[in-house]
Design a protein around this motif. Sequence first.
Motif, short mmCIF file in Angstrom:
data_model
loop_
_atom_site.label_atom_id
_atom_site.label_comp_id
_atom_site.label_asym_id
_atom_site.label_seq_id
_atom_site.Cartn_x
_atom_site.Cartn_y
_atom_site.Cartn_z
N PRO A 1 -1.40 -88.72 -43.66
CA PRO A 1 -0.09 -88.91 -44.29
C PRO A 1 -0.17 -89.31 -45.76
O PRO A 1 0.72 -88.97 -46.54
N HIS A 2 -1.22 -90.04 -46.14
CA HIS A 2 -1.32 -90.56 -47.51
C HIS A 2 -2.75 -90.40 -48.02
O HIS A 2 -3.71 -90.59 -47.26
N ALA A 3 -2.88 -90.08 -49.32
CA ALA A 3 -4.17 -90.04 -49.99
C ALA A 3 -4.00 -90.65 -51.37
O ALA A 3 -3.04 -90.33 -52.08
N VAL A 4 -4.94 -91.52 -51.75
CA VAL A 4 -4.86 -92.24 -53.03
C VAL A 4 -6.16 -92.01 -53.79
O VAL A 4 -7.24 -92.41 -53.34
N ALA A 5 -6.06 -91.34 -54.94
CA ALA A 5 -7.24 -91.03 -55.74
C ALA A 5 -7.67 -92.24 -56.54
O ALA A 5 -6.85 -93.07 -56.97
N CYS A 6 -8.98 -92.33 -56.76
CA CYS A 6 -9.51 -93.45 -57.54
C CYS A 6 -10.80 -93.03 -58.23
O CYS A 6 -11.23 -91.88 -58.12
N ALA A 7 -11.42 -93.97 -58.93
CA ALA A 7 -12.47 -93.65 -59.88
C ALA A 7 -13.74 -93.11 -59.26
O ALA A 7 -14.43 -92.28 -59.86
N ASN A 8 -14.10 -93.58 -58.07
CA ASN A 8 -15.34 -93.13 -57.42
C ASN A 8 -15.33 -93.64 -55.97
O ASN A 8 -14.41 -94.35 -55.56
N GLY A 9 -16.36 -93.29 -55.23
CA GLY A 9 -16.41 -93.68 -53.83
C GLY A 9 -16.56 -95.18 -53.63
O GLY A 9 -16.03 -95.74 -52.67
N THR A 10 -17.27 -95.85 -54.53
CA THR A 10 -17.40 -97.30 -54.44
C THR A 10 -16.06 -97.97 -54.69
O THR A 10 -15.69 -98.93 -54.00
N ALA A 11 -15.31 -97.48 -55.68
CA ALA A 11 -13.97 -98.00 -55.92
C ALA A 11 -13.09 -97.80 -54.70
O ALA A 11 -12.26 -98.67 -54.37
N ALA A 12 -13.24 -96.68 -54.01
CA ALA A 12 -12.46 -96.43 -52.81
C ALA A 12 -12.73 -97.49 -51.75
O ALA A 12 -11.80 -97.99 -51.09
N LEU A 13 -13.99 -97.84 -51.57
CA LEU A 13 -14.35 -98.90 -50.61
C LEU A 13 -13.80 -100.25 -51.06
O LEU A 13 -13.24 -101.01 -50.25
N HIS A 14 -13.98 -100.58 -52.33
CA HIS A 14 -13.50 -101.86 -52.85
C HIS A 14 -11.98 -101.97 -52.70
O HIS A 14 -11.46 -102.99 -52.21
N LEU A 15 -11.27 -100.94 -53.08
CA LEU A 15 -9.82 -100.95 -52.96
C LEU A 15 -9.39 -101.10 -51.50
O LEU A 15 -8.40 -101.78 -51.19
N SER A 16 -10.12 -100.47 -50.58
CA SER A 16 -9.78 -100.58 -49.16
C SER A 16 -9.90 -102.02 -48.68
O SER A 16 -9.04 -102.51 -47.94
N MET A 17 -10.96 -102.70 -49.10
CA MET A 17 -11.11 -104.11 -48.72
C MET A 17 -9.95 -104.94 -49.29
O MET A 17 -9.37 -105.78 -48.59
N LEU A 18 -9.62 -104.71 -50.54
CA LEU A 18 -8.53 -105.45 -51.17
C LEU A 18 -7.20 -105.16 -50.49
O LEU A 18 -6.41 -106.07 -50.20
N ALA A 19 -6.93 -103.89 -50.22
CA ALA A 19 -5.64 -103.50 -49.64
C ALA A 19 -5.47 -104.05 -48.24
O ALA A 19 -4.34 -104.30 -47.80
N LEU A 20 -6.57 -104.26 -47.53
CA LEU A 20 -6.51 -104.81 -46.17
C LEU A 20 -6.55 -106.34 -46.17
O LEU A 20 -6.53 -106.94 -45.10
#
Length: 389
Positions: A51-70
Motif C-alpha cells: 500500500p505504501h512505499a517511501v524512498a530514502c537515501a540508501n538501504g541503511t537509511a531505510a533500516l534506520h528510518l524503520s527503527m525510528l518510525a516504529l
Amino acid sequence: MGAGPFLPYGRQDIDADDIAAVVEALGADFLTTGPRVEAFEQAFAAAVGAPHAVACANGTAALHLSMLALGIGPGDRVAVPSVTFLATANCARFVGAEVIFTDVDPDTGLMTPATLAEALERAGPGPVRAVLPVHLRGDVADLAGLARIARQAGAVLVEDAPHALGSRADFGDGDQPVGNGRWSRAATFSFHPVKTIATGEGGMVTTADADVAARLRRLRSHGMERTPGADPWLYEMREPGFNYRLPDILCALGQSQLKRLPAFATRRRALAARYADALAPLAPHVRLATTPGWSRPVLHLLTVLIDFEALGRGRRPVVEALAAEGIGTQVHYIPVHAQPYYVGRYGPLDLPGAAAWYRRCLSLPLFPAMADADVDRVVAALSRALGLD
C-alpha cells in the motif's frame, strides 16, 4: 588473466532508456524533492504489492528510518541474524537499542523460527520490539514461522530485503511478493549498483501501515511537517529527523530500472538455473546454497558452499586463482556477532550455523548482462582452482 573480460560478482545494467530518463530529469525544474520521487514510490509500491512505499537515501537509511518510525529506542532489543551486512545490526544501535544475534541455517544462511526462539531464550527476559529477518541472496526467510515467534515475544517483523526485489514466497496462503506487508510491519530495500535495480545509492521502505508511512516521510526530511491551509512557508518539527531524501535524478533512474525488473528477474533466474546444471558435477564438494521450499527467489547473489577443508584448499588461494582468470568473487558475510565492536559489547557467542555458513560460502558472478558462456567459464575456472578439473 582469463580468456574474457573481468566478471565482478555483481554490477549494474544501464541502458539507453535509463540514461534518457536521467537526462530528462536533469533538464526538469526539480533535481530533488520533486514529482519523480512520488512517481517512483507509486511504481515501486505497485511492483511489490504494498500500500505504501517511501524512498530514502540508501538501504541503511531505510533500516534506520524503520527503527525510528516504529518507536524503537533505548531499553529495547532487536533480533538480527548474524549472517548479514553490518547495517542490519547497526540500525538498532543507531537508535540506542540492543542487538540479539540469532544463528542461521548453515545451508541457507537464513534466520529460522528455531534459531530465533533459541536466541530469545538465550537473551532472557526483557522487551524485544523487532525481529529483522534477512532475505539472504534473494531467498525468502520463513516469514510465517518467524512472525509467529515474534508475536509471542511482543515484537514485529521488519524485513531486510535489499537482496530480494522480485522474489516471492508461498507459506500456504498463496504466492506473495516480498515487501507487500502481508507478514511484516515494514520491508526495506536497497538500490546500490550490485542490487537487482540500481539508482547509484538509494533505498525504499514499504509498509501496509499508513501511520508508519507518514512518520517515515517526516523523519526522512528533518521531521518537518506542513499543515494544509497554513501559511505556505510554515513548517513545524515535533521530533528531529534526518536528511535521508532521495533526489529526483536518482528516482528517475529507479523508475526506469523498475520497468526492466521483469526482464532482470527472468535473466537472473535463467543464469541461476545454468549455474545449477554446470555446478552439479562438482558435488558433493561444491553446491549451491539451499533454497527453502516456500521461496521463489530472484537471486541477487549466486552463493556456493565449498568444502574447502575436504579439498585441502584455502579460500584465499581459490579467490586469488579466480581473480587471475578475470573472475571476481565475494564472501557474504563475515558473521556480525564476531565483529570487534559487538564482541566488546556482548562478549563472544557460539553460533555454529553462522560459523559453518561463513566457513564454506563464496559468491560467484551474477548479473543480467552475463552470457550463458560466462557461467560455463566461471564454473570451469572454479573447478581448476579447486583441483576438480
